[in-house]
Design an enzyme around this catalytic site. Structure first.
Site, PDB file in Angstrom:
ATOM      1  N   ARG A 144      39.774  56.289  35.524  1.00  0.00           N
ATOM      2  CA  ARG A 144      39.035  55.473  34.576  1.00  0.00           C
ATOM      3  C   ARG A 144      37.536  55.747  34.666  1.00  0.00           C
ATOM      4  O   ARG A 144      36.993  55.866  35.768  1.00  0.00           O
ATOM      5  CB  ARG A 144      39.301  53.993  34.887  1.00  0.00           C
ATOM      6  CG  ARG A 144      38.753  53.043  33.855  1.00  0.00           C
ATOM      7  CD  ARG A 144      38.948  51.612  34.311  1.00  0.00           C
ATOM      8  NE  ARG A 144      40.305  51.169  34.151  1.00  0.00           N
ATOM      9  CZ  ARG A 144      40.657  50.119  33.404  1.00  0.00           C
ATOM     10  NH1 ARG A 144      39.758  49.422  32.760  1.00  0.00           N
ATOM     11  NH2 ARG A 144      41.907  49.754  33.318  1.00  0.00           N
ATOM     12  N   SER A 203      39.944  56.277  45.961  1.00  0.00           N
ATOM     13  CA  SER A 203      40.859  55.451  46.761  1.00  0.00           C
ATOM     14  C   SER A 203      41.791  56.271  47.638  1.00  0.00           C
ATOM     15  O   SER A 203      43.020  56.234  47.480  1.00  0.00           O
ATOM     16  CB  SER A 203      41.640  54.541  45.827  1.00  0.00           C
ATOM     17  OG  SER A 203      40.743  53.888  44.992  1.00  0.00           O
ATOM     18  N   ASP A 211      38.834  51.631  46.804  1.00  0.00           N
ATOM     19  CA  ASP A 211      39.150  50.560  45.837  1.00  0.00           C
ATOM     20  C   ASP A 211      39.196  49.167  46.479  1.00  0.00           C
ATOM     21  O   ASP A 211      38.859  48.168  45.847  1.00  0.00           O
ATOM     22  CB  ASP A 211      40.451  50.851  45.063  1.00  0.00           C
ATOM     23  CG  ASP A 211      41.633  51.208  45.952  1.00  0.00           C
ATOM     24  OD1 ASP A 211      41.468  51.302  47.182  1.00  0.00           O
ATOM     25  OD2 ASP A 211      42.740  51.419  45.404  1.00  0.00           O
TER      26      ASP A 211
HETATM   27  C1  BGC Z   1      44.843  55.009  50.219  1.00  0.00           C
HETATM   28  C2  BGC Z   1      43.761  53.970  50.309  1.00  0.00           C
HETATM   29  C3  BGC Z   1      43.759  53.112  49.052  1.00  0.00           C
HETATM   30  C4  BGC Z   1      45.149  52.551  48.815  1.00  0.00           C
HETATM   31  C5  BGC Z   1      45.215  51.715  47.555  1.00  0.00           C
HETATM   32  C6  BGC Z   1      46.173  54.366  49.897  1.00  0.00           C
HETATM   33  O1  BGC Z   1      47.151  55.343  49.693  1.00  0.00           O
HETATM   34  O2  BGC Z   1      44.952  55.708  51.426  1.00  0.00           O
HETATM   35  O3  BGC Z   1      42.506  54.568  50.478  1.00  0.00           O
HETATM   36  O4  BGC Z   1      42.841  52.085  49.226  1.00  0.00           O
HETATM   37  O5  BGC Z   1      46.072  53.602  48.696  1.00  0.00           O
HETATM   38  O6  BGC Z   1      44.878  52.431  46.429  1.00  0.00           O
END
Ligand code: BGC
Length: 541
Positions: free
Chosen positions: A130, A194, A247
Site C-alpha cells: 500500500r 513487516s 507493522d
Molecule cells: C514478521 C513480522 C511482522 C508480522 C506481522 C511476521 O512474519 O516477521 O515482522 O510484524 O509477520 O506482519
C-alpha cells in the site's frame, strides 16, 4: 468420554432448539407435535444421520480435536517460557542464539496527537503493498489517501532488486496520480516493512530473514532503507525515506496518536508479531544514548517463539506438516500456529485426516479420488473460509455448505457441516488463546494500571470470534489489578510510519524533515473499503 453432535453444537445451536421444542411440548401436545414435525422437515439430514452415527466415531473425532486443546495451566507455562525467551533476546550474552529476537527499534518518542504535516508511507507486509499520503492535522486528526498494489508471486520469490524497483514504480504511479511529482517538495517517507530487521537507526535496518512466503534474493543482511532509497532515486522520485517501522510499531504509534495509554502493538494477519515500550535499563542490547525518554519500542518478532523446540509440547502433527511443507521449515513456529497464512491449511489437514480415517464426508467416497479438488491441495482451504464457517449460526449451515462446495464436497450432511465448524472453532480458538497468552505477558510487564493495546491485521478484523476468545483468555491471565483495552485504528500500520517520522521531528532530531513536510496543504480523504476485503481474500496458505 464421547463427543456427540449435541456437544459440538451445545452452546448456540442445539440447546436453544431443544429448549424451544421442550417448551412447546410442555405447553400443548398438539403444538409440540407441530414443532417436532417442523424440526424434522427443517433438519432432515440431522435426523437421519444421527441415527447412523456410531459413538466410537465420535471418540475418534474427539481425539483429533483434543490434540488442539491447550489448558489454562499450559498457557501459564507457555507464558513463563516466553518470558525466558524475551530475556534471552534482550541480553547481549544470549541474544545471538535467542529465537525471540527482541529488536530495539530506535523509536523512542511516542506521539501525543500534536504532530502535523504531510508524509508519504509505504506499507509492505504481505501479498499487498500500500502507498499512502498521510496528512497529520494535529488534535489526533488524520486524513489520508491510499492505493493498494499487488506484489506478484514472481516478485515475492525473485531477485530483491526487482522487489524494490517494483515498490518505487508503485510509488511513482501513486505520486503521478496525486500530482506530487516535480512539485519542488521532497516528501518525507515512512516505510512500514513487516519482516524481521535488526535496526541500526530509525532509517537503517538490516533484514535478518524473510517470512510470510517472501524469499527475494540479495536482501537478507542488507539495509532495506538503502535498497529502497536507491530504487526511489533511480526513478527520480522526490521522496526521502526517513523512518522504517515494523507493522506492530506502526500500529502502536498510530494508536498512541489517539490514545497515549497505548504501550503495545499487536498484529494478527498474514503473520503475527508484537511490540511494546520497554525501559532502556532492561535492554541489554541497547547501544545508543541513554537520554530522555529512557525507553524504546522493542519489536519482539514473537512469530519465531518455539523455533528452538520449546513449544513442541503443544504442537500437533498438523502443525508439523504445515511447517514441513512451508517455504521456511523450522522457522516461525508460533506464527504458524496462529496467523492467517497458516490457519486454513491446518483446518484442511485435519479435514483430510478425518476423511482418510473415514470419520467425515462418509457419503463422498466417490469423490475421494478426485485429487484435483482444493481439498487435496495445499492452500485449498483459505483462512477466510474459517471465518465464513464460524459465522454460521443455526441449523442450516448455509455458509459452511458453500465453503465445502468450493473445496469440492457437494451435498455434505448436517453432521459433516457440524464437524467442520467444530474443527474451525477449535483451530481459531487455539490461535486466539496462544496470542492472548503472549499479550498477557506484555500487559503484565508494562507495570501500569491501564494499558491500551493497538491491534490490527485481517485475522483479527474479520474473524467473528477471535477478539472475544482472546479477551476471554486474557481475563484469566492478566494480573487482576491491570485494566487492558484492545483498540483498532483503520490503516494503523501505514499511519504509524508517518506518525513515527513526525514524532521524530517533534523531538528536534528531524529538522530537515520539518522543512520538507511544510509543503502546501494537500488532502484527499478516500479509503476504499473493498481494498481491505481484497487483502483478506488473498490470505491462504
Ligand atoms: C514478521 C513480522 C511482522 C508480522 C506481522 C511476521 O512474519 O516477521 O515482522 O510484524 O509477520 O506482519
Amino acid at each position: 468420554m464421547s463427543l456427540n453432535i449435541a456437544q459440538i453444537l451445545h452452546d448456540d445451536l442445539i440447546t436453544p432448539m431443544v429448549r424451544k421444542t421442550a417448551y412447546g411440548l410442555a405447553t400443548t401436545c398438539i403444538l409440540g407435535a407441530a414443532v417436532y414435525a417442523g424440526y424434522c422437515v427443517a433438519a432432515p439430514e440431522k435426523h437421519i444421520i444421527r441415527q447412523h452415527r456410531h459413538p466410537e466415531l465420535n471418540d475418534q473425532i474427539e481425539k483429533v480435536v483434543d490434540s488442539l486443546k491447550i489448558t489454562d495451566d499450559q498457557l501459564i507455562h507457555i507464558m513463563h517460557i516466553l518470558e525466558e525467551e524475551m530475556s534471552a533476546g534482550l541480553s547481549p550474552i544470549t541474544h545471538k542464539q535467542a529465537t525471540v529476537k527482541m529488536f530495539p527499534t530506535y523509536v523512542r518518542n511516542i506521539p501525543n496527537g500534536t504532530e502535523v504535516g504531510q508524509v508519504l508511507a509505504l506499507d509492505l507486509g504481505g501479498t499487498n503493498f500500500r502507498v499512502l499520503l498521510i496528512d497529520l492535522r494535529g488534535n489526533a486528526r488524520v486524513e489520508l489517501t491510499s492505493k493498494i498494489f499487488v506484489i506478484p508471486q514472481s516478485i515475492m520469490i525473485g531477485d530483491g532488486r526487482h522487489l524494490f524497483c517494483h515498490l518505487a514504480e508503485c510509488l511513482y504511479d501513486f505520486m503521478l496520480k496525486e500530482n506530487l511529482l516535480r512539485t519542488g517538495i521532497c516528501y518525507p517517507l515512512g516505510f512500514t516493512f513487516s519482516f524481521p530487521c535488526r535496526q541500526e537507526g530509525l532509517a537503517s535496518a538490516r533484514l535478518t530473514s524473510w517470512t510470510k512466503g517472501f524469499s527475494c534474493s540479495g536482501v537478507v543482511n542488507e539495509d532495506v532503507v538503502k535498497l529502497l532509497q536507491e530504487a526511489i532515486n533511480e526513478k527520480g522520485i522526490n521522496a526521502k525515506c526517513v523512518a522504517l517501522v515494523n507493522d506492530t510499531v506502526g500500529t502502536l504509534m498510530a494508536c498512541a496518536y489517539k490514545d497515549p495509554a497505548t504501550a503495545i502493538g499487536l498484529i494478527l494477519g498474514t503473520g503475527t508479531n508484537a511490540c511494546y515500550i520497554e525501559n532502556l535499563d532492561k535492554v541489554g542490547t541497547w547501544n545508543s544514548d541513554y537520554d530522555e525518554p529512557k525507553q524504546v519500542i522493542i519489536n519482539m518478532e514473537w512469530g519465531a517463539f518455539g523455533d528452538n523446540g520449546r513449544l513442541n509440547l503443544i504442537r500437533t502433527k498438523y502443525d508439523e506438516e504445515v511447517d514441513l511443507s512451508s517455504i521456511n521449515p523450522g522457522k516461525q513456529i508460533f506464527e504458524k500456529m496462529i496467523s492467517g497464512m497458516y490457519m486454513g491449511e491446518i483446518v484442511r489437514l485435519i479435514i483430510l485426516d478425518l476423511l482418510q480415517q473415514e470419520l467425515l464426508f462418509l457419503g463422498h467416497r466417490d469423490t475421494y479420488g478426485d485429487y484435483k479438488t482444493p481439498l487435496y491441495n495445499r492452500g485449498g482451504f483459505y483462512t477466510k473460509f474459517v471465518s465464513t464457517v464460524e459465522t454460521d449460526e443455526g441449523i442450516k449451515f448455509s455458509n459452511t455448505r458453500r465453503v465445502l462446495e468450493d473445496i469440492g464436497i457437494h451435498n455434505p450432511t448436517y453432521d459433516d457441516c457440524a464437524i467442520v465448524q467444530h474443527i474451525c472453532r477449535q483451530v481459531s480458538k487455539r490461535a486466539a488463546r496462544l496470542a492472548g497468552a503472549g499479550l498477557a505477558v506484555l500487559v503484565n510487564r508494562i507495570g501500569k494500571s491501564d494499558v491500551t493495546v493497538g491491534v490490527d491485521g485481517s485475522l483479527y478484523r474479520y474473524h467473528p470470534r477471535f477478539k472475544r476468545n482472546m479477551e476471554r483468555c486474557m481475563e484469566t491471565l492478566v494480573n487482576k489489578d491491570v485494566k487492558f483495552a484492545l483498540e483498532t485504528i483503520p490503516d494503523a500500520s501505514g499511519i504509524g510510519a508517518a506518525v513515527t517520522a513526525a514524532a521524530e521531528c517533534r523531538s528536534g532530531k528531524g529538522a530537515a524533515m520539518v522543512a520538507c513536510v511544510a509543503g502546501k496543504p494537500y488532502l484527499v480523504n478516500s479509503i476504499v473499503s473493498d481494498e481491505e476485503t481484497a487483502d483478506y481474500e488473498k490470505i491462504n496458505s
